[in-house]
Write an enzyme that holds these catalytic residues in place. Structure first.
Site, PDB file in Angstrom:
ATOM      1  N   ASP A  10     -10.545  -4.245  -0.246  1.00 17.07           N
ATOM      2  CA  ASP A  10      -9.688  -4.219   0.934  1.00 17.07           C
ATOM      3  C   ASP A  10      -8.884  -5.530   0.924  1.00 17.07           C
ATOM      4  OD1 ASP A  10      -8.756  -3.753   3.650  1.00 17.07           O
ATOM      5  OD2 ASP A  10     -10.247  -5.239   4.263  1.00 17.07           O
ATOM      6  N   ASP A  12      -6.731  -7.161   4.103  1.00 11.71           N
ATOM      7  CA  ASP A  12      -6.712  -7.961   5.332  1.00 11.71           C
ATOM      8  C   ASP A  12      -8.137  -8.214   5.837  1.00 11.71           C
ATOM      9  OD1 ASP A  12      -3.836  -8.215   5.685  1.00 11.71           O
ATOM     10  OD2 ASP A  12      -3.902  -6.036   5.862  1.00 11.71           O
TER      11      ASP A  12
END
Ligand code: XBP
Ligand code: MG
Length: 258
Positions: A10, A12
């Site tokens: 991922d 953020d």
């Protein structure tokens, strides 16, 4: 169990703490530049993060806080224009070096590349934002280190839907059992788990109180020798931080282990 072949990251909150001082600030700059008196303070933004995707987040905000908003043209176009401005502000901030990687990210990626593991990005953020973060914070050539970059509107249903992870697995041509995901949020791990992936979590200020029942391990951060990690749930870390040997061990554990 399949051998570990790829790490799925991922972006953020996982690679870097981009939300509070990056995205939030960029939204606020875009609002001001469009003459809107909207402002997203730190706490409100934490609530808005429940809605993944910047355009979706703006739409939710309008629906709940400015339902009578008068705008010329259609709402979709207004949101898209506002969001494009936000992306430009965000990319400028990253190019200026505003956001560093979280501790341990560069080391983990280096270890994985040396071991010949495949790398992928799986995020709801806009593709240009991924390029800007990798280029500014990791390495000028690092975009090429990631075989698959699954981002943004490539699938209509964003996390917590499994779609973006399923898209990345299909692009890698790997089964979920041959991969492991790295996430920071509840929405993220719900998406990864629904795609059949085992997930390693490192929380941040915005996600610290979220539920991570499916996580193989929950850490305060990825860690370094000089900056050990705290294990919040899961097995102890033999070397004090998350290294590739530990990632491999976590991959071997049965899912939903206590
Ligand atoms: C983070 C998100 C994104 C960003 C903003 O998701 O939900 O929407 O907050 O980026 P992830 P955009 O942790 O999966 O990367 O404005 O480009 O959507
Ligand atoms: Mg995240």
């Amino acid at each position: 169990l399949a051998q570990l072949q790829a790490l799925l990251f991922d972006v953020d909150g996982t690679l870097a703490d981009t939300e509070r001082d990056g995205h939030r600030e960029a939204f606020n700059r875009a609002f001001a530049a469009h003459g809107l008196d909207w402002h997203w303070p730190v706490a409100l933004y934490g609530e808005l993060l429940a809605v993944t995707g910047g355009k979706e987040r703006i739409r939710f905000f309008i629906d709940h806080y400015h339902p009578k908003l008068v705008h010329d043209g259609d709402l979709d176009r207004f949101i898209a224009t506002l969001h494009r401005a936000k992306t430009e502000h965000y990319i400028q901030m990253l190019a200026a070096g505003a956001i560093p990687l979280r501790p341990g990210v560069r080391r983990l990626i280096d270890e994985a590349r040396q071991a010949g593991l495949r790398l992928a990005i799986v995020t709801t953020t806009t593709p240009e934002n991924v390029t800007a973060l990798l280029t500014s914070a990791l390495d000028a050539g690092s975009v090429a280190w990631f075989e698959v970059i699954a981002a943004g509107d490539i699938v209509p249903a964003k996390k917590p839907a499994a779609d973006i992870y399923l898209w990345a697995l299909a692009a890698l041509q790997l089964p979920a059992a041959a991969c492991i995901a790295f996430e920071d949020s509840h929405n993220g791990i719900v998406a990864a788990s629904a795609a059949g992936l085992k997930t390693i979590v490192a929380i941040n200020d915005y996600t610290a109180n979220e539920a991570f029942a499916d996580a193989a391990i929950v850490l305060d951060h990825w860690g370094e020798a000089c900056q050990p990690s705290r294990v919040l749930a899961g097995p102890p870390l033999p070397c004090g931080y998350l290294d590739l040997a530990m990632v491999r061990q976590l991959h071997l554990l049965p899912r939903h282990q206590e």
